[in-house]
Design a protein around this motif. Structure first.
Motif, PDB file in Angstrom:
ATOM      1  N   LEU A 109      73.975  49.315  11.821  1.00  0.00           N
ATOM      2  CA  LEU A 109      73.594  50.758  11.176  1.00  0.00           C
ATOM      3  C   LEU A 109      72.281  51.020  11.727  1.00  0.00           C
ATOM      4  CD1 LEU A 109      75.146  50.572   7.637  1.00  0.00           C
ATOM      5  CD2 LEU A 109      75.704  51.817   9.355  1.00  0.00           C
ATOM      6  N   GLU A 110      71.178  49.933  11.479  1.00  0.00           N
ATOM      7  CA  GLU A 110      69.920  50.199  12.022  1.00  0.00           C
ATOM      8  C   GLU A 110      69.868  50.519  13.413  1.00  0.00           C
ATOM      9  OE1 GLU A 110      67.387  47.700   8.626  1.00  0.00           O
ATOM     10  OE2 GLU A 110      68.201  46.612  10.217  1.00  0.00           O
ATOM     11  N   ALA A 111      70.687  49.767  14.125  1.00  0.00           N
ATOM     12  CA  ALA A 111      70.577  49.954  15.512  1.00  0.00           C
ATOM     13  C   ALA A 111      71.125  51.422  16.134  1.00  0.00           C
ATOM     14  CB  ALA A 111      71.523  49.117  16.403  1.00  0.00           C
ATOM     15  N   PHE A 112      72.235  51.819  15.250  1.00  0.00           N
ATOM     16  CA  PHE A 112      72.649  53.377  15.492  1.00  0.00           C
ATOM     17  C   PHE A 112      71.618  54.312  15.196  1.00  0.00           C
ATOM     18  CE2 PHE A 112      76.889  51.092  16.204  1.00  0.00           C
ATOM     19  CZ  PHE A 112      77.278  51.759  17.681  1.00  0.00           C
ATOM     20  N   LYS A 113      70.855  53.865  14.063  1.00  0.00           N
ATOM     21  CA  LYS A 113      70.028  54.880  13.306  1.00  0.00           C
ATOM     22  C   LYS A 113      68.928  55.026  14.515  1.00  0.00           C
ATOM     23  CE  LYS A 113      67.257  55.629   9.449  1.00  0.00           C
ATOM     24  NZ  LYS A 113      66.530  55.148   8.092  1.00  0.00           N
ATOM     25  N   LEU A 114      68.475  54.015  15.047  1.00  0.00           N
ATOM     26  CA  LEU A 114      67.455  54.032  16.389  1.00  0.00           C
ATOM     27  C   LEU A 114      67.764  54.835  17.248  1.00  0.00           C
ATOM     28  CD1 LEU A 114      64.905  53.310  17.348  1.00  0.00           C
ATOM     29  CD2 LEU A 114      65.906  50.933  18.266  1.00  0.00           C
ATOM     30  N   THR A 115      68.969  54.853  17.786  1.00  0.00           N
ATOM     31  CA  THR A 115      69.586  56.102  18.633  1.00  0.00           C
ATOM     32  C   THR A 115      69.370  57.237  18.267  1.00  0.00           C
ATOM     33  OG1 THR A 115      71.066  54.217  19.722  1.00  0.00           O
ATOM     34  CG2 THR A 115      71.337  56.512  20.077  1.00  0.00           C
ATOM     35  N   ASN A 116      69.692  57.590  17.007  1.00  0.00           N
ATOM     36  CA  ASN A 116      69.742  58.927  16.306  1.00  0.00           C
ATOM     37  C   ASN A 116      68.151  59.400  16.302  1.00  0.00           C
ATOM     38  OD1 ASN A 116      72.282  58.915  16.113  1.00  0.00           O
ATOM     39  ND2 ASN A 116      72.355  58.283  14.065  1.00  0.00           N
ATOM     40  N   GLN A 158      72.552  49.886  25.435  1.00  0.00           N
ATOM     41  CA  GLN A 158      72.000  48.681  25.864  1.00  0.00           C
ATOM     42  C   GLN A 158      70.686  48.427  25.864  1.00  0.00           C
ATOM     43  OE1 GLN A 158      74.548  46.357  25.936  1.00  0.00           O
ATOM     44  NE2 GLN A 158      73.202  44.585  26.406  1.00  0.00           N
ATOM     45  N   LYS A 159      69.945  49.306  26.432  1.00  0.00           N
ATOM     46  CA  LYS A 159      68.540  49.462  26.562  1.00  0.00           C
ATOM     47  C   LYS A 159      67.738  49.325  25.217  1.00  0.00           C
ATOM     48  CE  LYS A 159      67.979  52.039  30.807  1.00  0.00           C
ATOM     49  NZ  LYS A 159      67.448  52.870  31.507  1.00  0.00           N
ATOM     50  N   LEU A 160      68.543  49.702  24.134  1.00  0.00           N
ATOM     51  CA  LEU A 160      67.796  49.626  22.786  1.00  0.00           C
ATOM     52  C   LEU A 160      67.671  48.168  22.219  1.00  0.00           C
ATOM     53  CD1 LEU A 160      69.563  52.765  21.009  1.00  0.00           C
ATOM     54  CD2 LEU A 160      67.358  52.566  22.335  1.00  0.00           C
ATOM     55  N   LEU A 161      68.365  47.378  22.935  1.00  0.00           N
ATOM     56  CA  LEU A 161      68.450  45.845  22.561  1.00  0.00           C
ATOM     57  C   LEU A 161      66.981  45.402  22.776  1.00  0.00           C
ATOM     58  CD1 LEU A 161      71.923  44.242  24.053  1.00  0.00           C
ATOM     59  CD2 LEU A 161      71.266  45.285  21.394  1.00  0.00           C
ATOM     60  N   LYS A 162      66.103  45.998  23.665  1.00  0.00           N
ATOM     61  CA  LYS A 162      64.896  45.569  23.772  1.00  0.00           C
ATOM     62  C   LYS A 162      64.009  46.112  22.675  1.00  0.00           C
ATOM     63  CE  LYS A 162      65.121  46.244  28.703  1.00  0.00           C
ATOM     64  NZ  LYS A 162      64.585  47.071  29.993  1.00  0.00           N
ATOM     65  N   LEU A 163      64.172  46.829  21.816  1.00  0.00           N
ATOM     66  CA  LEU A 163      63.717  47.320  20.615  1.00  0.00           C
ATOM     67  C   LEU A 163      63.869  46.780  19.331  1.00  0.00           C
ATOM     68  CD1 LEU A 163      63.448  51.236  21.617  1.00  0.00           C
ATOM     69  CD2 LEU A 163      61.679  49.627  22.207  1.00  0.00           C
ATOM     70  N   ILE A 164      64.958  45.964  19.304  1.00  0.00           N
ATOM     71  CA  ILE A 164      65.399  45.456  18.133  1.00  0.00           C
ATOM     72  C   ILE A 164      65.665  43.873  18.230  1.00  0.00           C
ATOM     73  CG2 ILE A 164      66.858  47.527  17.579  1.00  0.00           C
ATOM     74  CD1 ILE A 164      69.312  45.980  18.625  1.00  0.00           C
ATOM     75  N   ASP A 165      65.585  43.310  16.854  1.00  0.00           N
ATOM     76  CA  ASP A 165      65.983  41.715  17.165  1.00  0.00           C
ATOM     77  C   ASP A 165      67.205  41.332  16.543  1.00  0.00           C
ATOM     78  OD1 ASP A 165      65.723  41.786  14.216  1.00  0.00           O
ATOM     79  OD2 ASP A 165      63.486  41.638  14.531  1.00  0.00           O
ATOM     80  N   GLU A 166      67.643  39.950  16.449  1.00  0.00           N
ATOM     81  CA  GLU A 166      68.625  39.762  15.987  1.00  0.00           C
ATOM     82  C   GLU A 166      69.083  39.947  14.641  1.00  0.00           C
ATOM     83  OE1 GLU A 166      65.617  36.343  15.522  1.00  0.00           O
ATOM     84  OE2 GLU A 166      66.378  37.741  17.102  1.00  0.00           O
ATOM     85  N   LYS A 167      68.305  40.277  13.801  1.00  0.00           N
ATOM     86  CA  LYS A 167      68.293  40.556  12.274  1.00  0.00           C
ATOM     87  C   LYS A 167      68.553  42.057  12.084  1.00  0.00           C
ATOM     88  CE  LYS A 167      65.186  36.697  10.627  1.00  0.00           C
ATOM     89  NZ  LYS A 167      64.152  36.356   9.859  1.00  0.00           N
TER      90      LYS A 167
END
Length: 257
Positions: free
Chosen positions: A113-120, A100-109
């Motif tokens: 896959l990109e969101a999970f890649k950021l976690t990795n 949930q904290k990663l939402l601060k680093l991404i946008d609506e677009k």
């Protein structure tokens, strides 16, 4: 009509063989990273078991777990918290990364896959930073004994973050990136830190001012923490600087199973 015949009980879960295999992998290891996603079945259930085996083998165990997005539902969150508690009871320290904290680093677009890649990426950066800290000699050396003194037997949650920057203001930029890390939250994530390990790597042009600036700024956010600092010089880091931080909170409620 479909009939499914269960295999003989002895072939269902060869736990003894599995445990021995894991123990064999851990034998002789100084540090074992247990990395898992929490909330499902495999990572939530297996991570504490692997951590226990690794500690019984004498290794320093650092758990890194990823927690579910809020949209994944309450049951999954409850399972994740249960698994996190179980892992904390056997691992020396656990780093939790709430998706949930990663939402601060991404946008609506940003795609799923990109969101999970950021976690990795965050996980791999942290692990790589600790590996570099332990395996490369420094002017101010940080070794296994230092890491062990910070995390062994704490059974608490902690923070692990690593950042890099290059250019004229690289120290300030790397520091700001570190403080903006989801686990650090502008420095708020360090407020309860009891011990902190900071490793700085730079090129031959690394200045004392850069080192002092980084450590002093971090100490302002963790004024009660005992800070262990290391610095190393590597030619490949010319005009570049990297910071790895391991911070452990004092969790008086942690218990060992």
């Amino acid at each position: 009509f479909l009939m499914i015949r269960r295999p003989p009980r002895s072939t269902l879960f060869p736990y003894t063989t599995l445990f021995r295999s894991i123990r064999t992998l851990c034998d002789g290891a100084d540090v074992v990273f247990v990395i898992a996603g929490m909330g499902g079945g495999t990572g939530t259930g297996a991570a504490p078991v692997v951590a226990r085996i690794a500690r019984e083998a004498g290794a320093l165990v650092l758990g890194i777990v990823v927690l579910p997005f809020e949209c994944e539902g309450i049951p999954r969150h409850q399972r994740a918290q249960h698994g996190l508690h179980q892992l904390k009871s056997v691992a020396d320290v656990v780093i939790s990364i709430p998706n949930q904290k990663l939402l601060k680093l991404i946008d609506e677009k940003t795609s799923l896959l990109e969101a999970f890649k950021l976690t990795n990426t965050l996980v791999s950066q942290g692990v790589s930073g600790v590996w570099r800290m332990l395996t490369r000699p420094g002017l101010i050396n940080v070794d296994f004994a230092d890491l062990s003194a910070v995390i062994r037997g704490r059974h608490a949650e902690g923070s692990l973050a690593a950042t890099e920057a290059r250019g004229e203001n690289r120290a300030a930029i790397a520091l700001e990136r570190l403080l903006a890390h989801p686990l650090i939250e502008g420095g708020a994530g360090l407020a309860d830190a009891g011990k902190m390990l900071v490793c700085i790597v730079g090129g031959p042009d690394l200045s004392m001012r850069d080192v002092s600036q980084i450590v002093e700024r971090l100490s302002q956010h963790a004024d009660h923490a005992h800070i262990v600092m290391g610095a190393s010089i590597e030619e490949e880091y010319r005009e570049r600087i990297g910071i790895t931080l391991v911070a452990v909170s004092l969790d008086r409620k942690s218990t060992r199973l």
